[in-house]
Enzyme design. Structure first.
Site, PDB file in Angstrom:
ATOM      1  N   CYS A  75      83.776  58.185  33.142  1.00  0.00           N
ATOM      2  CA  CYS A  75      83.822  57.647  34.502  1.00  0.00           C
ATOM      3  C   CYS A  75      84.612  58.630  35.351  1.00  0.00           C
ATOM      4  O   CYS A  75      85.835  58.747  35.205  1.00  0.00           O
ATOM      5  CB  CYS A  75      84.464  56.261  34.533  1.00  0.00           C
ATOM      6  SG  CYS A  75      84.554  55.573  36.211  1.00  0.00           S
ATOM      7  N   CYS A 213      79.967  56.692  42.061  1.00  0.00           N
ATOM      8  CA  CYS A 213      79.964  57.030  40.632  1.00  0.00           C
ATOM      9  C   CYS A 213      80.241  58.525  40.501  1.00  0.00           C
ATOM     10  O   CYS A 213      79.406  59.350  40.886  1.00  0.00           O
ATOM     11  CB  CYS A 213      78.622  56.669  39.996  1.00  0.00           C
ATOM     12  SG  CYS A 213      78.493  57.108  38.245  1.00  0.00           S
TER      13      CYS A 213
END
Length: 269
Positions: A75, A213
């Protein structure tokens, strides 16, 4: 008996995470269930990802959980958040964060500018189906995916260089989680390019449509370079801000902000 867990909540361009130091998890927890409970926006703290980290002197280990309790391999936004948290705690400006077998080199340029070298990406992995298979699958739902490419950033991404409305993005994102195409699911990136900038929306596996993201930005930037749609450096634009992207010696480098939201104590039985 009630357990109390210290936490920090942060966000990177609206992609929020709850971060916990492993030393504060003294009692045995079902971490997958704990992640689901904490991520719940009605009965928990609320977040897109739940992060556990541990200091190993020369590096920091990061473990990532999605809101459905599944684990994630990377992430990018949470990496910037954790790097900033470590900087605020220790004053270190050069920080190595390890997720699984991937080493992420982080640099604090200033409190609102964190660079992360995510290394090289791959366009040839066993999990990647052919474009013909993806197109054929999408055709069942009357969706035309004109230009697609798979890229591995440490986690799996499919980048679609086609304009789709938000309702179609939801359909495509959910549909492409089918086991017959992607055995472990895939992050689906919807990229529109203009003036060497990428406007990006991402359907994250285990999460759904998210505000931003970081790994998707890296994957979409790398895919755009490979297709010749953009050149380095470039910018990836999300709803709540942007990331500066560049390629150096085959490595993808992301630069952006990370914001502290709250610190507190989570109580669980």
């Amino acid at each position: 008996m009630i357990s109390k867990i210290n936490f920090v909540k942060m966000h990177g361009l609206g992609n929020d995470c709850v971060i916990v130091n492993k030393r504060d998890l003294l009692n045995a927890h079902n971490l997958s269930q704990l992640a689901k409970n904490i991520a719940d926006r009605h009965t928990g703290i609320g977040c897109d990802q739940f992060i556990i980290y541990e200091n190993h002197n020369n590096f920091y280990e990061m473990i990532i959980y999605n809101i459905d309790g599944s684990s994630a391999k990377l992430c990018g936004n949470a990496t910037r958040c954790l790097a900033k948290l470590i900087y605020l705690d220790t004053g270190k400006k050069d920080i190595t964060i390890v997720v699984g077998n991937k080493e992420l080199l982080c640099r604090i340029e200033d409190e609102n500018k964190i660079s992360v070298n995510v290394g090289a990406v791959s366009f040839n992995e066993t999990w990647m189906p052919s474009r013909d298979k993806i197109w054929a699958f999408a055709a069942r739902y009357m969706i035309d995916l004109k230009e697609t490419i798979c890229v591995d950033v440490g986690n799996p991404h499919l980048v679609i260089f086609s304009k789709l409305e938000s309702q179609d993005q939801k359909i495509v994102g959910e549909t492409l989680q089918a086991k017959e195409l992607f055995a472990n699911g895939v992050n689906v990136n919807f990229a529109e390019i203009k003036d060497n900038k990428i406007n990006l929306s991402v359907w994250e596996r285990g999460v759904g449509l998210t505000g931003a993201c970081g790994s998707g930005a890296c994957g979409s930037f790398a895919a755009g370079l490979k297709r010749g749609f953009i050149h380095s450096p470039s910018t990836v634009v999300f709803k709540h801000g942007s990331l500066n992207m560049k390629e150096e010696n085959g490595n993808i480098i992301m630069q952006g902000s990370a914001t502290l939201i709250a610190e507190g104590v989570y109580c669980c039985e």
